[in-house]
Design a protein around this motif. Structure first.
Motif, PDB file in Angstrom:
ATOM      1  N   LYS A 177      -7.221  -1.351  61.169  1.00 39.04           N
ATOM      2  CA  LYS A 177      -6.436  -0.282  61.764  1.00 39.04           C
ATOM      3  C   LYS A 177      -6.340   0.897  60.799  1.00 39.04           C
ATOM      4  O   LYS A 177      -6.458   0.736  59.583  1.00 39.04           O
ATOM      5  N   ARG A 178      -6.083   2.056  61.359  1.00 37.67           N
ATOM      6  CA  ARG A 178      -5.803   3.234  60.552  1.00 37.67           C
ATOM      7  C   ARG A 178      -4.375   3.120  60.016  1.00 37.67           C
ATOM      8  O   ARG A 178      -3.478   2.652  60.712  1.00 37.67           O
ATOM      9  N   SER A 179      -4.169   3.534  58.778  1.00 41.18           N
ATOM     10  CA  SER A 179      -2.842   3.423  58.175  1.00 41.18           C
ATOM     11  C   SER A 179      -1.826   4.278  58.928  1.00 41.18           C
ATOM     12  O   SER A 179      -2.135   5.370  59.418  1.00 41.18           O
ATOM     13  N   ARG A 180      -0.596   3.760  59.008  1.00 38.58           N
ATOM     14  CA  ARG A 180       0.493   4.514  59.627  1.00 38.58           C
ATOM     15  C   ARG A 180       1.361   5.205  58.573  1.00 38.58           C
ATOM     16  O   ARG A 180       2.374   5.812  58.888  1.00 38.58           O
ATOM     17  N   ASP A 181       0.956   5.086  57.318  1.00 38.98           N
ATOM     18  CA  ASP A 181       1.635   5.769  56.230  1.00 38.98           C
ATOM     19  C   ASP A 181       1.126   7.210  56.179  1.00 38.98           C
ATOM     20  O   ASP A 181      -0.047   7.456  55.904  1.00 38.98           O
ATOM     21  N   PHE A 182       2.006   8.203  56.459  1.00 37.12           N
ATOM     22  CA  PHE A 182       1.560   9.589  56.564  1.00 37.12           C
ATOM     23  C   PHE A 182       0.982  10.119  55.261  1.00 37.12           C
ATOM     24  O   PHE A 182       0.210  11.077  55.262  1.00 37.12           O
ATOM     25  N   LEU A 209      -2.753   8.742  55.690  1.00 38.30           N
ATOM     26  CA  LEU A 209      -3.215   8.630  57.064  1.00 38.30           C
ATOM     27  C   LEU A 209      -4.732   8.716  57.183  1.00 38.30           C
ATOM     28  O   LEU A 209      -5.349   7.993  57.971  1.00 38.30           O
ATOM     29  N   ASP A 236       1.345  -3.329  57.417  1.00 38.99           N
ATOM     30  CA  ASP A 236       0.703  -2.029  57.263  1.00 38.99           C
ATOM     31  C   ASP A 236       0.403  -1.771  55.786  1.00 38.99           C
ATOM     32  O   ASP A 236      -0.740  -1.859  55.351  1.00 38.99           O
ATOM     33  N   GLN A 237       1.409  -1.519  54.983  1.00 42.04           N
ATOM     34  CA  GLN A 237       1.168  -1.210  53.577  1.00 42.04           C
ATOM     35  C   GLN A 237       0.665  -2.413  52.790  1.00 42.04           C
ATOM     36  O   GLN A 237      -0.190  -2.287  51.906  1.00 42.04           O
ATOM     37  N   SER A 285      -3.250  -2.967  53.059  1.00 48.29           N
ATOM     38  CA  SER A 285      -4.025  -1.732  53.180  1.00 48.29           C
ATOM     39  C   SER A 285      -4.945  -1.540  51.975  1.00 48.29           C
ATOM     40  O   SER A 285      -4.631  -1.953  50.858  1.00 48.29           O
ATOM     41  N   HIS A 329     -10.715   7.304  56.020  1.00 38.45           N
ATOM     42  CA  HIS A 329     -10.413   6.140  56.856  1.00 38.45           C
ATOM     43  C   HIS A 329     -11.569   5.795  57.777  1.00 38.45           C
ATOM     44  O   HIS A 329     -11.630   4.694  58.326  1.00 38.45           O
ATOM     45  N   ASN A 333      -6.309   3.123  65.933  1.00 38.80           N
ATOM     46  CA  ASN A 333      -5.012   3.582  65.462  1.00 38.80           C
ATOM     47  C   ASN A 333      -3.956   2.479  65.605  1.00 38.80           C
ATOM     48  O   ASN A 333      -4.102   1.579  66.387  1.00 38.80           O
TER      49      ASN A 333
END
Length: 414
Positions: free
Chosen positions: A161-166, A169, A225-226, A229, A379, A414
């Motif tokens: 997945k693409r990271s959700r950490d802005f 990103l 998520d983190q 990653s 990414h 995403n």
């Protein structure tokens, strides 16, 4: 220093507290082109018990030296396990490698050695982490390589997945996966099960010690998520020297001296450029030649010349050519030096004919290695992720591997 009785008993019953992590040892300068693979051909053997692994390497001193091999079983953290050799090996190791041939019609003479495990002398009994060590006839360790043996007892499914950490990103990729135990009984999965997540078969960036986020019946779910990653990096650069005499879009010119010299066109800094996809093999290399039929003994060794413009971005840090060709080691041979006549960072490496992936990395003053300062992080980058599932029941003496999964960022979402 004399030990008292309590100290002696402590060392006898708790030896694992002082066990040393089995890092991979890189070979001396005379040993080149170390290849360790399994039936699939990937240079990171992940095999089921009974499946073969293949080791191949060249000795450019070409004196037909004797080499011996040892096999070490390790736990999840790559420290030697508490198993005796008789508990994880059938037969005996510490045998001489008897399969070798000398090069044929090459400018650089060498001896090519091959080893297959299992063989008539030894086979593996249990799953887990293993280290294969190669010694010379003076019983000096020359190099070692890790490999993994597993039993297919649980199913592992993963996605990227693409990271959700802005903050990351556009730079990071997140591995999410689940472990379906099926009929395999897990009593206390948070203590019995451990995982390791490996990007492009490169051990130093492996993520360990991630517990399951939650369980659904017999399924362990890891939707972090983190915590799971990775920086995406960029596609590796490449060149192909299979034809000794033909320049290409990547090779600017070829000279014949003591050996062939291949000069690559100067590379560039890609960190500020937009991402561009082109296929790579994630840092790996493949030996091949058009000048003979037996690639192992007829492929030439050539001097490959690399260059990169100097840029203040380098900040006087050390720059290295980086790839599986030397197991990602940072040595004097693959270090670039500044040429004050043309303002370029330059270096040359003796490499066997073939197709190679590489990139440039920085080694900073604090010994930290920045893998992507020159090539950038995206990414979109195509990366392969390997998920290893380890298991240790109460009372077991070692960490077994009960499942393997994989995921690729080619279809990142995403």
């Amino acid at each position: 220093m004399r030990l008292n009785l309590k100290q002696i008993l402590f060392l006898l019953f708790f030896p694992s507290l002082f066990a040393q992590v089995q890092e991979e040892v890189d070979p001396p300068s005379n040993i080149k082109s170390v290849i360790l693979n399994g039936p699939t051909g990937d240079q990171f053997p992940v095999v089921q018990i009974g499946e073969p692994i293949y080791l191949e390497f060249d000795d450019i001193s070409a004196n037909e030296q004797d080499y011996y091999y040892k096999i070490i079983h390790c736990d999840y953290d790559w420290t030697p396990s508490d198993l005796l050799k008789s508990q994880y090996l059938k037969g005996v190791d510490n045998q001489r490698i008897i399969d070798y041939v000398n090069s044929y019609t090459t400018l650089q003479p060498f001896s090519n050695y091959r080893l297959t495990i299992p063989n008539e002398n030894v086979s593996l009994k249990v799953s887990g982490n293993y280290v294969l060590e190669i010694y010379n006839n003076s019983y000096e360790l020359q190099f070692s390589r890790r490999f993994v043996v597993y039993k297919d007892l649980v199913k592992v499914g993963g996605t990227v997945k693409r990271s959700r950490d802005f903050d990351f990103l556009n730079e990071k990729q997140v591995v999410q996966f689940s472990i379906n135990a099926g009929n395999f009984q897990l009593v206390n999965p948070k203590k019995e099960v451990k995982v390791a997540i490996i990007q492009n078969y490169y051990w130093p960036t492996t993520i360990y010690n991630v517990p399951p986020q939650f369980t659904l019946g017999q399924e362990l779910v890891y939707k972090y998520d983190q915590e799971t990653s990775f920086f995406g990096g960029n596609e590796f650069l490449n060149f192909d020297t299979k034809d000794l005499r033909a320049p290409s879009a990547i090779i600017s010119r070829i000279e014949l001296k003591d050996v062939y010299h291949h000069y690559l066109f100067s590379d560039r800094f890609r960190v500020q450029e937009p991402y561009t996809y082109y296929p790579d093999i994630n840092g790996d290399f493949v030996i091949r030649t058009l000048q003979g039929e037996d690639e192992a003994r007829e492929a030439e060794y050539t001097k490959v010349h690399f260059s990169l413009p100097y840029d203040p971005l380098l900040n006087l840090d050390d720059v290295y050519v980086f790839g599986k060709f030397n197991n990602y080691a940072l040595t004097e041979e693959n270090k670039l030096a500044y040429n004050d006549e043309n303002g370029m960072m330059e270096g040359s490496i003796l490499m066997k004919q073939g197709f190679y992936n590489y990139k440039y990395v920085l080694k900073k003053e604090d010994e930290l290695v920045d893998l992507n300062a020159i090539s950038g992080n995206f990414h979109f980058t195509e990366n392969t992720y390997l998920i290893l599932v380890y298991y240790r029941n109460f009372g077991d003496l070692y960490d077994s591997i009960i499942g393997v999964g994989s995921a690729n960022s080619r279809n990142i979402s995403n």
